[in-house]
Design an enzyme around this catalytic site. Structure first.
Site, short mmCIF file in Angstrom:
data_model
loop_
_atom_site.label_atom_id
_atom_site.label_comp_id
_atom_site.label_asym_id
_atom_site.label_seq_id
_atom_site.Cartn_x
_atom_site.Cartn_y
_atom_site.Cartn_z
N ARG A 165 -52.80 -18.67 50.17
CA ARG A 165 -52.67 -17.27 49.76
C ARG A 165 -52.84 -16.31 50.93
O ARG A 165 -52.13 -15.32 51.06
CB ARG A 165 -53.72 -16.92 48.69
CG ARG A 165 -53.31 -17.35 47.32
CD ARG A 165 -54.12 -16.69 46.22
NE ARG A 165 -53.80 -17.37 44.98
CZ ARG A 165 -52.67 -17.19 44.29
NH1 ARG A 165 -51.79 -16.28 44.69
NH2 ARG A 165 -52.43 -17.87 43.21
N MET A 180 -45.82 -10.43 40.40
CA MET A 180 -46.58 -11.43 39.66
C MET A 180 -47.27 -12.44 40.59
O MET A 180 -47.06 -13.65 40.47
CB MET A 180 -45.67 -12.13 38.65
CG MET A 180 -45.00 -11.17 37.67
SD MET A 180 -46.15 -10.13 36.75
CE MET A 180 -46.59 -11.26 35.46
N LEU A 204 -59.30 -9.02 39.55
CA LEU A 204 -57.99 -8.96 38.89
C LEU A 204 -57.99 -8.00 37.69
O LEU A 204 -58.80 -8.16 36.77
CB LEU A 204 -57.57 -10.37 38.43
CG LEU A 204 -56.18 -10.47 37.80
CD1 LEU A 204 -55.09 -10.29 38.83
CD2 LEU A 204 -56.02 -11.79 37.07
N ASP A 205 -57.06 -7.04 37.70
CA ASP A 205 -56.85 -6.11 36.58
C ASP A 205 -58.11 -5.33 36.20
O ASP A 205 -58.28 -4.94 35.05
CB ASP A 205 -56.32 -6.86 35.34
CG ASP A 205 -54.98 -7.52 35.60
OD1 ASP A 205 -54.21 -7.03 36.45
OD2 ASP A 205 -54.70 -8.55 34.94
N LEU A 221 -53.43 -11.40 44.48
CA LEU A 221 -53.59 -10.96 45.87
C LEU A 221 -54.98 -11.28 46.38
O LEU A 221 -55.97 -11.21 45.63
CB LEU A 221 -53.31 -9.46 45.95
CG LEU A 221 -51.89 -9.08 45.52
CD1 LEU A 221 -51.80 -7.60 45.19
CD2 LEU A 221 -50.88 -9.48 46.59
N ASN A 276 -39.59 -0.79 35.81
CA ASN A 276 -40.53 0.26 36.26
C ASN A 276 -40.09 0.85 37.59
O ASN A 276 -40.20 2.07 37.80
CB ASN A 276 -41.95 -0.29 36.34
CG ASN A 276 -42.61 -0.35 34.99
OD1 ASN A 276 -43.02 0.66 34.43
ND2 ASN A 276 -42.68 -1.56 34.41
N THR A 321 -58.20 -3.06 42.81
CA THR A 321 -59.44 -3.48 43.49
C THR A 321 -59.45 -5.01 43.45
O THR A 321 -58.66 -5.62 42.73
CB THR A 321 -60.68 -2.88 42.79
OG1 THR A 321 -60.69 -3.32 41.44
CG2 THR A 321 -60.66 -1.36 42.84
N SER A 359 -51.50 0.27 31.09
CA SER A 359 -52.48 0.98 31.92
C SER A 359 -52.00 1.01 33.36
O SER A 359 -51.60 -0.02 33.91
CB SER A 359 -53.83 0.25 31.90
OG SER A 359 -54.28 0.01 30.58
N HIS A 374 -50.29 -2.51 34.24
CA HIS A 374 -50.62 -3.73 33.49
C HIS A 374 -50.30 -3.50 32.02
O HIS A 374 -50.66 -2.46 31.46
CB HIS A 374 -52.10 -4.08 33.67
CG HIS A 374 -52.47 -5.35 32.96
ND1 HIS A 374 -52.17 -6.59 33.46
CD2 HIS A 374 -53.07 -5.55 31.77
CE1 HIS A 374 -52.58 -7.52 32.61
NE2 HIS A 374 -53.13 -6.91 31.57
N GLN A 398 -43.10 3.06 27.23
CA GLN A 398 -44.23 3.92 27.64
C GLN A 398 -44.55 3.74 29.12
O GLN A 398 -44.91 4.71 29.81
CB GLN A 398 -45.46 3.60 26.79
CG GLN A 398 -45.31 3.97 25.34
CD GLN A 398 -44.96 5.43 25.16
OE1 GLN A 398 -45.57 6.31 25.75
NE2 GLN A 398 -43.92 5.70 24.38
N ASN A 457 -51.24 -0.38 40.32
CA ASN A 457 -50.63 -1.44 39.53
C ASN A 457 -50.41 -0.92 38.11
O ASN A 457 -51.12 -0.01 37.66
CB ASN A 457 -51.54 -2.66 39.48
CG ASN A 457 -50.93 -3.83 38.72
OD1 ASN A 457 -49.74 -4.12 38.87
ND2 ASN A 457 -51.73 -4.51 37.90
C1 GAR Z 1 -44.28 -4.77 33.19
O1 GAR Z 1 -44.41 -4.81 31.79
C2 GAR Z 1 -45.64 -4.74 33.84
O2 GAR Z 1 -46.59 -4.07 33.09
C3 GAR Z 1 -45.94 -6.21 33.92
O3 GAR Z 1 -44.74 -6.83 34.24
C4 GAR Z 1 -43.67 -6.07 33.70
C5 GAR Z 1 -42.64 -5.85 34.79
O4 GAR Z 1 -41.47 -5.29 34.23
N1 GAR Z 1 -46.96 -6.50 34.89
C6 GAR Z 1 -47.82 -7.51 34.79
O5 GAR Z 1 -47.84 -8.27 33.86
C7 GAR Z 1 -48.80 -7.59 35.93
N2 GAR Z 1 -49.70 -8.68 35.72
P1 GAR Z 1 -40.37 -4.66 35.18
O6 GAR Z 1 -40.05 -5.69 36.26
O7 GAR Z 1 -39.19 -4.43 34.27
O8 GAR Z 1 -40.91 -3.38 35.76
#
Ligand code: GAR
Length: 209
Positions: free
Chosen positions: A64, A89, A143-144, A92, A14, A140, A135, A108, A172, A106
């Site tokens: 944390r 990952m 979480l998620d 927070l 991403n 906020t 998404s 997800h 996507q 973020n």
């Molecule tokens: C992505 O699929 C993202 O949606 C997910 O981790 C992947 C990271 O891929 N995020 C989560 O699961 C957040 N809880 P990337 O390092 O190739 O961008």
């Protein structure tokens, strides 16, 4: 232009999509990439893009709040306007999230509010979903659960395993996340009272799915 810091833990595909589709253009400047994992491949991508990087590695027994304080220090060194979580990952703290409220995004890998948390692709398959997706949302404290800005849907086909479904979703993600970053940089995107607005109009998952 909008100073963006991207937080990663892994591959950074991403991050790559955001570099390719908006970095140095569209009013977007990725000023730093921060990882909690020193071997995250996304750090290599950042170096190839000549983007500064930092690592904030959790210490044994660290609370944390202590980790998040160090993370804030690393972020603030870049003086960002926007913090982009891209496969970062870690959970927070509320204090951290509130500091960046309305300026942290973020992505997800599910059609929120479905499948918060981990292992979303397998869980979607196990639940017999015929649609799945990703998404982008404002972060906020819960979480998620922040307001959704943009979703992309993909079909789930019979016989899909989590790997093939994840690939379909990833493709996507790489389309929608850069778009949302551009919207934010253009000043078109706001969060108020836990709702997201694009060009002053309230938006939600259904409007843009
Ligand atoms: C992505 O699929 C993202 O949606 C997910 O981790 C992947 C990271 O891929 N995020 C989560 O699961 C957040 N809880 P990337 O390092 O190739 O961008």
């Amino acid at each position: 232009s909008c100073r963006v810091v991207v937080l990663i833990s892994g591959s950074g595909s991403n991050l790559q999509a955001i570099i390719d589709q908006c970095h140095g253009r569209q009013g977007v400047e990725i000023v730093g990439v921060i990882s909690n994992k020193p071997d995250a491949y996304g750090l290599v991508r950042a170096h190839h893009g000549e983007i500064n990087t930092s690592c904030v590695i959790a210490r044994k027994g660290e609370k944390r709040a202590e980790y998040d304080a160090r993370l804030v220090a690393a972020i603030e060194a870049y003086q960002p306007d926007l913090v982009v979580l891209a496969g970062f990952m870690r959970i927070l703290t509320e204090g951290f999230v509130n500091r960046y409220l309305g300026r942290m995004l973020n992505i997800h890998p599910s059609l929120l509010p479905k499948f918060t948390g981990l292992d979303t692709h397998q869980r979607a398959i196990d639940a017999g979903e015929t649609e799945h997706g990703a998404s982008v949302h404002f972060v906020t404290p819960e979480l998620d659960a922040g307001p959704v800005i943009l979703q992309a849907k993909v079909p789930v086909y019979e016989g899909d395993d989590a790997t093939v479904l994840a690939e379909r979703v990833h493709e996507q993600e790489h389309a929608i996340y850069p778009l949302v970053v551009k919207w934010f940089a253009a000043g078109r995107l706001k969060m108020r009272d836990e709702l997201a607005y694009l060009d002053g109009e309230q938006i939600g998952a259904s409007g843009y799915a």
